[in-house]
Design an enzyme around this catalytic site. Structure first.
Site, PDB file in Angstrom:
ATOM      1  N   PHE A 138       0.856  -1.188   0.000  1.00 19.54           N
ATOM      2  CA  PHE A 138       0.000   0.000   0.000  1.00 19.54           C
ATOM      3  C   PHE A 138       0.888   1.232   0.000  1.00 19.54           C
ATOM      4  CE2 PHE A 138      -2.338   3.590   1.594  1.00 19.54           C
ATOM      5  CZ  PHE A 138      -3.515   3.509   0.881  1.00 19.54           C
ATOM      6  N   ASP A 223       9.259   2.831   2.033  1.00 21.36           N
ATOM      7  CA  ASP A 223       8.085   3.656   2.327  1.00 21.36           C
ATOM      8  C   ASP A 223       7.776   3.505   3.813  1.00 21.36           C
ATOM      9  OD1 ASP A 223       5.677   4.871   2.693  1.00 21.36           O
ATOM     10  OD2 ASP A 223       4.651   3.909   1.008  1.00 21.36           O
ATOM     11  N   LYS A 252       2.168  10.827   7.315  1.00 22.62           N
ATOM     12  CA  LYS A 252       1.316  10.573   8.473  1.00 22.62           C
ATOM     13  C   LYS A 252       1.789  11.307   9.741  1.00 22.62           C
ATOM     14  CE  LYS A 252      -1.287   6.667   6.864  1.00 22.62           C
ATOM     15  NZ  LYS A 252      -0.812   5.778   5.806  1.00 22.62           N
TER      16      LYS A 252
HETATM   17  C1  LIG Z   1      -0.982   5.885   4.364  1.00 22.92           C
HETATM   18  C2  LIG Z   1       0.131   5.423   3.522  1.00 22.92           C
HETATM   19  C3  LIG Z   1       0.446   6.056   2.307  1.00 22.92           C
HETATM   20  C4  LIG Z   1      -0.415   7.157   1.724  1.00 22.92           C
HETATM   21  O1  LIG Z   1      -0.508   8.273   2.533  1.00 22.92           O
HETATM   22  P1  LIG Z   1      -1.651   9.375   2.241  1.00 22.92           P
HETATM   23  O2  LIG Z   1      -1.276  10.517   3.133  1.00 22.92           O
HETATM   24  O3  LIG Z   1      -2.962   8.747   2.604  1.00 22.92           O
HETATM   25  O4  LIG Z   1      -1.558   9.704   0.793  1.00 22.92           O
HETATM   26  C5  LIG Z   1       1.549   5.619   1.613  1.00 22.92           C
HETATM   27  N1  LIG Z   1       2.306   4.620   2.060  1.00 22.92           N
HETATM   28  C6  LIG Z   1       2.043   3.973   3.210  1.00 22.92           C
HETATM   29  C7  LIG Z   1       2.949   2.874   3.667  1.00 22.92           C
HETATM   30  C8  LIG Z   1       0.936   4.332   3.970  1.00 22.92           C
HETATM   31  O5  LIG Z   1       0.650   3.672   5.089  1.00 22.92           O
END
Ligand SMILES: *Cc1c(COP(=O)(O)O)cnc(C)c1O
Length: 399
Positions: A138, A223, A252
């Site tokens: 994700f 990520d 986040k």
């Molecule tokens: C939440 C998340 C994203 C996307 O972040 P948004 O601020 O919702 O665009 C990308 N990568 C990971 C691992 C995430 O948990």
């Protein structure tokens, strides 16, 4: 039928639990029913310091009285301090001499990382660069990011899809090796897969991935939007294995639960591919975002929040292991103050558990049907955490 549907004027892309939050403080929120709820989701790790942390609110309020937006057309006085502080915090966890590029949402940070590694490849004569990614990843919701999602719900109906990605099983370094060829510029993965249900790879995976990327002269991009900034009991999840990625995406928690703040941090010789006009964002690195981001970095700098996350995380994992031993759940995975709990589907769904927890004043969220995800604020009181986990055990026993 004409007119609006059951959801009124709001598009129907979420199915929230039946609670309407009106105020919040620390690990607690209050609903419009006047009830207090313990928040064990913490905005999917966007609220690592709890709701309205006093230092973060003070930093935001102070900045609201000064200047909130300049756009990058002009300089402002907090961008360099934020960049320096963030690089000082995560630099030791990264390969090489770090620089950063601020964005807003997580998806934008991942897009930025992809643009950086593609351009880095183009400069080396790779005209059709490819990036190796993991199954069940994700990385966000843009058209490019869902192009290499393996979650049909997230992907279906949004084609045509962006090419240039190769998907391999998560945690399988042989599969990554097999997917790399002369077109490959990067491997992009979550250190611990969050949305997939807090999936922790085998301990040797990331060290092997680092070695593989070095051998193949391919960039390693982590990520850490959900896993980073203390969640795993380390500053970055990659610190769990002592692995230094070339680039890392953060988001986040970087916005302290107040404003969206994201960034790509990593090797300056890679981020140097961006020159004026080649990439940007109107709001990225705005003064309010930098004030909050700087305050977040300051909260993390002395390591005490991270250490507390590690300590409480061990406590939580011990309690959750008991649930497995008592056969109340099928499996539990976790790192730091972060856990994925597989509920026995014959007894009830993850949603059923969340609804029962809600009745008891505890907020949690299911993912993929039968998995429950816990990501309490790192600042949660030990007593509250214990109570929340006791409610969970009670709910599971009563299923
Ligand atoms: C939440 C998340 C994203 C996307 O972040 P948004 O601020 O919702 O665009 C990308 N990568 C990971 C691992 C995430 O948990």
């Amino acid at each position: 039928m004409t007119g609006v549907g059951a959801h009124g004027r709001l598009a129907n892309n979420y199915d929230p639990l039946p609670v309407t939050v009106v105020t919040a403080e620390g690990a607690w929120v209050t609903g419009d029913d006047g009830h207090r709820y313990l928040d064990l989701l913490a905005g999917y790790s966007a609220l690592n310091f709890g709701h309205r942390h006093p230092q973060l609110v003070a930093a935001a309020q102070d900045q609201l009285g000064r200047v909130t937006l300049t756009s990058r057309a002009f300089r402002h006085d907090l961008l360099d301090p934020f960049a320096s502080a963030l690089c000082a915090l995560v630099g030791p966890s990264l390969r090489g001499e770090p620089m950063m590029l601020p964005m807003n949402t997580g998806a934008e940070a991942v897009e930025t990382a992809i643009k950086a590694v593609r351009k880095w490849g183009h400069r080396r004569g790779i005209t059709e660069p490819t990036v190796v990614v993991a199954q069940d990843n994700f990385h966000g919701r843009t058209t490019t990011l869902v192009s290499f999602s393996t979650d049909e719900e997230a992907r279906a109906g949004y084609g045509p899809y962006t090419p240039g990605f190769r998907v391999v099983p998560f945690g399988d370094v042989e599969a990554v090796a097999a997917a790399i060829d002369e077109t490959t510029v990067a491997v992009l993965m979550e250190p611990v897969q969050g949305e997939a249900g807090v999936v922790v790879p085998p301990p040797g995976f990331w060290p092997a991935l680092r070695a593989l990327c070095d051998d193949a002269d391919v960039l390693l991009v982590a990520d850490e939007i959900q896993s980073g900034l203390g969640r795993t009991g380390t500053t970055l999840a990659c610190d769990l294995w002592g692995v230094q990625p070339d680039l890392v995406t953060l988001g986040k928690a970087l916005g302290g639960g107040i404003v969206p703040v994201s960034a790509v941090v990593g090797r300056s010789d890679v981020l140097d591919v961006f020159t004026p006009g080649t990439h940007g964002s109107t709001f990225g690195g705005n003064p309010l975002a930098c004030a909050v981001g700087l305050a977040v970095v300051e909260l993390l700098a002395d390591g005490s929040v991270v250490e507390e996350a590690r300590r409480l995380g061990e406590r939580m994992q011990t309690r959750l292991d008991d649930l497995v031993a008592d056969e109340l759940v099928v499996d539990v995975r976790g790192a730091g103050l972060w856990a994925g709990i597989d509920v026995d589907e014959t007894r009830g769904s993850g949603r059923d558990v969340c609804l029962a927890l809600l009745e008891r004043g505890v907020l949690a969220k299911d993912t993929h049907g039968s998995t429950l995800r816990l990501a309490p604020p790192l600042t949660i009181a030990e007593r509250d955490l214990d109570d929340g986990l006791e409610h969970l055990a009670d709910v599971l026993s009563a299923l």
